[in-house]
Motif scaffolding. Sequence first.
Motif, short mmCIF file in Angstrom:
data_model
loop_
_atom_site.label_atom_id
_atom_site.label_comp_id
_atom_site.label_asym_id
_atom_site.label_seq_id
_atom_site.Cartn_x
_atom_site.Cartn_y
_atom_site.Cartn_z
N THR A 3 54.84 112.91 36.83
CA THR A 3 54.79 111.72 37.66
C THR A 3 53.85 110.70 37.01
O THR A 3 53.06 111.04 36.11
N THR A 4 53.93 109.48 37.47
CA THR A 4 53.06 108.43 36.92
C THR A 4 51.59 108.71 37.22
O THR A 4 50.71 108.16 36.57
N ALA A 5 51.33 109.59 38.19
CA ALA A 5 49.95 109.89 38.56
C ALA A 5 49.24 110.78 37.57
O ALA A 5 48.00 110.77 37.49
N ASP A 6 49.99 111.58 36.80
CA ASP A 6 49.33 112.53 35.88
C ASP A 6 49.61 112.26 34.41
O ASP A 6 49.38 113.12 33.57
N ALA A 42 42.38 105.33 28.15
CA ALA A 42 43.82 105.32 28.42
C ALA A 42 44.15 104.49 29.66
O ALA A 42 43.33 104.32 30.56
N LYS A 43 45.40 104.01 29.69
CA LYS A 43 45.84 103.12 30.76
C LYS A 43 46.93 103.79 31.58
O LYS A 43 47.68 104.63 31.07
N PRO A 44 47.07 103.40 32.85
CA PRO A 44 48.14 103.97 33.68
C PRO A 44 49.51 103.44 33.24
O PRO A 44 49.62 102.36 32.65
N LEU A 45 50.54 104.19 33.54
CA LEU A 45 51.90 103.80 33.15
C LEU A 45 52.33 102.51 33.82
O LEU A 45 53.12 101.75 33.27
N ASP A 46 51.83 102.25 35.01
CA ASP A 46 52.19 101.02 35.71
C ASP A 46 51.81 99.78 34.90
O ASP A 46 52.52 98.77 34.92
N ALA A 47 50.69 99.86 34.19
CA ALA A 47 50.26 98.73 33.37
C ALA A 47 51.25 98.46 32.25
O ALA A 47 51.47 97.30 31.87
N LEU A 48 51.85 99.51 31.73
CA LEU A 48 52.83 99.35 30.64
C LEU A 48 54.14 98.76 31.15
O LEU A 48 54.70 97.86 30.53
N THR A 49 54.63 99.25 32.27
CA THR A 49 55.90 98.76 32.80
C THR A 49 55.78 97.33 33.31
O THR A 49 56.76 96.57 33.29
N GLN A 81 49.66 103.25 16.42
CA GLN A 81 50.01 102.39 15.30
C GLN A 81 50.57 103.23 14.16
O GLN A 81 49.98 104.25 13.80
N ALA A 82 51.69 102.79 13.60
CA ALA A 82 52.35 103.50 12.51
C ALA A 82 52.71 102.50 11.42
O ALA A 82 52.69 101.29 11.65
N PRO A 83 53.05 102.99 10.22
CA PRO A 83 53.34 102.08 9.12
C PRO A 83 54.48 101.10 9.38
O PRO A 83 54.44 99.96 8.93
N ARG A 84 55.50 101.54 10.13
CA ARG A 84 56.67 100.68 10.31
C ARG A 84 56.73 100.04 11.68
O ARG A 84 56.98 98.83 11.80
N VAL A 85 56.54 100.80 12.73
CA VAL A 85 56.55 100.27 14.09
C VAL A 85 55.43 100.95 14.88
O VAL A 85 54.92 101.99 14.47
N SER A 86 55.07 100.33 16.00
CA SER A 86 54.09 100.93 16.89
C SER A 86 54.80 101.65 18.03
O SER A 86 55.85 101.21 18.50
N LEU A 87 54.22 102.76 18.46
CA LEU A 87 54.79 103.56 19.53
C LEU A 87 53.80 103.64 20.68
O LEU A 87 52.66 103.18 20.57
N THR A 88 54.26 104.21 21.78
CA THR A 88 53.39 104.44 22.93
C THR A 88 53.15 105.94 23.06
O THR A 88 54.09 106.71 23.22
N MET A 89 51.90 106.35 22.94
CA MET A 89 51.54 107.75 23.04
C MET A 89 51.22 108.09 24.49
O MET A 89 50.34 107.48 25.11
N LEU A 90 51.93 109.07 25.03
CA LEU A 90 51.68 109.54 26.39
C LEU A 90 50.68 110.68 26.36
O LEU A 90 50.78 111.58 25.52
N LEU A 91 49.74 110.65 27.29
CA LEU A 91 48.69 111.66 27.35
C LEU A 91 48.68 112.32 28.73
O LEU A 91 48.99 111.68 29.74
N ASP A 92 48.29 113.58 28.74
CA ASP A 92 48.05 114.25 30.00
C ASP A 92 46.84 113.61 30.68
O ASP A 92 45.79 113.46 30.06
#
Length: 247
Positions: free
Chosen positions: A211-214, A184-191, A221-232
């Motif tokens: 917070t972005t720290a946790d 998994a990647k940090p949220l800062d990489a996505l923004t 990947q989904a049939p129509r569009v891709s989403l971003t899954m957030l993880l603990d």
Amino acid sequence: MSRWKAAGIHVSISALIGLIAATLIFGVWYPRPYSHAAGADKLVVLLLGVDVVLGPLLTLIVFRAGKWGMRFDLTVIAIAQACAFLYGTSVVVRARPAFVVGNVDRFNLVVANDIDDEDYAKAVKPEFRGPPWTGPRLIGALPPTDVHERNKLVLAGPGGKDIDVLPQYYVDYADVAAALLHKAKPLDALTKQHAEAAPIIESWLRDHHRTTADVVWLPLQAPRVSLTMLLDGTSGQPLDALQIDPW
């Protein structure tokens, strides 16, 4: 009875059936956030359009009080409407999200008819031998340890089946959580990659007291569009899937 009153009664009955169907679809089979990603909006518009519009419209056209054969005409309309509705429902059922599969470095939203019956039958655990009826199930998939099986997957190429649609490789999500968390990647990489995602993420963090720290993320990947899954960030458990293109 006027034709407008007859059509109104037909609309009321059809709307009630449509409401029950929509509740089942969006409340159980296509829950948020997977409904749009799986294309449920288009399927439901088609289904409810046939149910609520077509039948009552035909009643409005053909109904005339005292007309000979009126009962037969209404029966034919009802049968045609029921057949169309049942066919549309079968399409919705076959295309419903079945599994959210965490594997390697991403998640895949797998719909029920993405998996062939013979592949369902190869599942090691009984609960993976068919699509669930109570909504998409979070699971994991582990690549085969056997060299021959691994080579078969690699040589299958882009047109072949990957492990996300092969239940024989399905495992409980707990078995892959640590590995996914490592990828998994940090949220800062996505923004930094998608500046427009920043307000969406900030709003989500604020609403969920995070917070972005946790919180970290992986693609979904989904049939129509891709989403971003957030993880603990500690347990690797999925928290939510946001309408953000992760690529």
